[in-house]
Design a protein around this motif. Structure first.
Motif, mmCIF file in Angstrom:
data_model
loop_
_atom_site.group_PDB
_atom_site.id
_atom_site.type_symbol
_atom_site.label_atom_id
_atom_site.label_comp_id
_atom_site.label_asym_id
_atom_site.label_seq_id
_atom_site.Cartn_x
_atom_site.Cartn_y
_atom_site.Cartn_z
ATOM 1 N N ARG A 397 3.036 0.469 2.445
ATOM 2 C CA ARG A 397 2.634 1.547 1.541
ATOM 3 C C ARG A 397 2.687 1.096 0.090
ATOM 4 N NH1 ARG A 397 -0.790 5.399 0.474
ATOM 5 N NH2 ARG A 397 0.078 7.088 -0.811
ATOM 6 N N LEU A 398 3.710 0.352 -0.283
ATOM 7 C CA LEU A 398 3.808 -0.151 -1.650
ATOM 8 C C LEU A 398 2.641 -1.070 -1.979
ATOM 9 C CD1 LEU A 398 7.629 -0.923 -1.907
ATOM 10 C CD2 LEU A 398 6.354 0.765 -3.255
ATOM 11 N N ASN A 399 2.253 -1.912 -1.034
ATOM 12 C CA ASN A 399 1.109 -2.780 -1.256
ATOM 13 C C ASN A 399 -0.187 -1.994 -1.348
ATOM 14 O OD1 ASN A 399 0.105 -5.640 -1.372
ATOM 15 N ND2 ASN A 399 -1.058 -4.933 0.413
ATOM 16 N N ALA A 400 -0.305 -0.931 -0.526
ATOM 17 C CA ALA A 400 -1.504 -0.086 -0.590
ATOM 18 C C ALA A 400 -1.609 0.601 -1.939
ATOM 19 C CB ALA A 400 -1.463 0.948 0.534
ATOM 20 N N LEU A 401 -0.480 1.023 -2.486
ATOM 21 C CA LEU A 401 -0.485 1.635 -3.822
ATOM 22 C C LEU A 401 -0.922 0.639 -4.875
ATOM 23 C CD1 LEU A 401 2.817 3.743 -3.678
ATOM 24 C CD2 LEU A 401 0.458 4.623 -3.694
#
Length: 408
Positions: A397-401
């Motif tokens: 999720r952090l990478n997607a953000l």
């Protein structure tokens, strides 16, 4: 975001620089020394001194991360003085000295713990300066390959260390003194190679902020760097130490106890074969997806612990996946971080991320040791699976953000 710069006239085009191979030789010899101790400790502490899993978890956590803050010191001092090699040599030297101290402390849990902490203090001091030497000698588009080559050579040592320990235990029984003395000899030779053969450019690096611990921590203000640091720490919280992985492999598959010191060989052999090609793959397809994918492989290792009666097939499968996990994460993360920080803060930037990982793994070892001591085997494994699954989702999720922010 900072992009790692390169001076073409000072770098070797088309191949990995000689500095990487020299540091690889140092790491090979040092890893023989370190992995001899790593392979010996579970047998010695659990089955000779009869420590409980909780006590072992505390010592293992101490070995993994109690001196993690020294990574910040090592990174900042080497950046500020432009003496990455000298700071790395201090770290290698400290770890070498501890190998002579281990036989003296005998069966004292306090003495063993203190000596293990000093050994890891040496690792904490040397890791960021060493990785900085690699990244500063390598063009940005070949960072994955360079770290892959270094980790491959490092892994040759990881292969030889447990094998040497196994031969010694086979010949003389579970006697601590000879293991530590032979380990110290390899460490001394590695230190000599570092001093005599590793070269660094003595000119100060001018690009980027003035080095300091504060400047290194200030990198966390950058969104991309901060997300990588947080995500790697979250994944570290859910990553079992190698010692616990090998203990669980032995327990889950009912492999003979005398094979426990040899289990690291399987992981190291796979890492040896896969580190360089996976590093090159990461250069092409992206370092963060490969790093995250490695943790998915580790999740599969945890699931295998729940498969009963797998025997040697289960041992081989777990070690294969464990080796691929390391090939996809160890050098790949350093390559990813190196591309996010300026040259003047290269070691500092690496040390902040490594410190977060080390502290997280300290917590992981202590927590899992208590869990394995006081809960059923299956309960402990299910908890490990659940925590790693959540950690992978958080990191994804952090990478997607980050990808969303980059496109806005």
């Amino acid at each position: 975001m900072y992009v790692a710069s390169v001076r073409p006239s000072e770098r070797v085009r088309g191949r990995v620089p000689g500095t990487v191979f020299a540091l690889g030789a140092v790491s090979l010899l040092t890893d023989v020394s370190a992995e001899m101790v790593t392979a010996f400790m579970p047998v010695y502490l659990l089955f000779t001194l009869h420590m409980g899993y909780a006590q072992f978890g505390v010592l293992d956590g101490l070995y993994t991360g109690a001196t993690a803050v020294l990574r910040l010191v090592g990174g900042a001092v080497s950046d500020r003085t432009h003496r990455h090699k000298a700071v790395a040599a201090v770290g290698y030297g400290l770890s070498t000295v501890t190998k002579f101290i281990f036989p003296v402390v005998g069966a004292s849990a306090f003495g063993i713990g203190a000596t293990m902490a000093a050994d890891r203090a040496g690792k904490g001091l040397r890791t960021a300066p060493r990785d900085a030497l690699i990244s500063l000698a390598t063009p940005p588009d070949r960072l994955g390959a360079a770290f892959g080559v270094h980790r491959t050579m490092d892994t040759v040592g990881a292969l030889l260390g447990p094998l040497v320990t196994f031969v010694l235990l086979y010949e003389i029984g579970i006697v601590a003194g000879p293991v530590f003395v032979v380990s110290a000899c390899f460490a001394v030779v590695g230190l000599i190679v570092l001093v005599a053969f590793v070269r660094e450019n003595p000119r100060p690096v001018l690009t980027g902020p003035r080095p300091s611990v504060k400047a290194g921590l200030a990198l966390l203000r950058q969104a991309g760097y901060r997300r990588v640091t947080i995500a790697s720490a979250v994944l570290g919280l859910a990553t079992l130490s190698d010692a616990f992985v090998f203990i669980l492999v032995q327990k889950a598959t009912d492999a003979p106890l005398h094979l426990l010191p040899l289990l690291p060989l399987g992981t190291a052999l796979v890492f040896l074969v896969a580190a360089t090609p996976i590093g090159r793959l990461a250069d092409r397809v992206g370092r963060w997806p490969v790093f995250l994918g490695g943790h998915v492989l580790l999740l599969a290792v945890y699931v295998l612990f729940l498969a009963p009666g797998t025997g040697y097939v289960g041992v081989g499968s777990a070690l294969l996946l464990h080796g691929l996990f390391y090939a996809a994460t160890d050098g790949v993360l350093s390559a990813r971080v190196s591309a996010l920080v300026p040259e003047s803060l290269r070691a500092s930037g690496l040390s902040v991320v490594q410190t977060g990982q080390a502290l997280a793994r300290l917590v992981s070892s202590v927590a899992f040791g208590f869990l394995l001591q006081f809960a059923a085997f299956g309960t402990a494994v299910y908890a490990a699976i659940a925590s790693l699954l959540v950690a992978v989702l958080v990191a994804w999720r952090l990478n997607a953000l980050a990808d969303t922010a980059a496109t806005e």
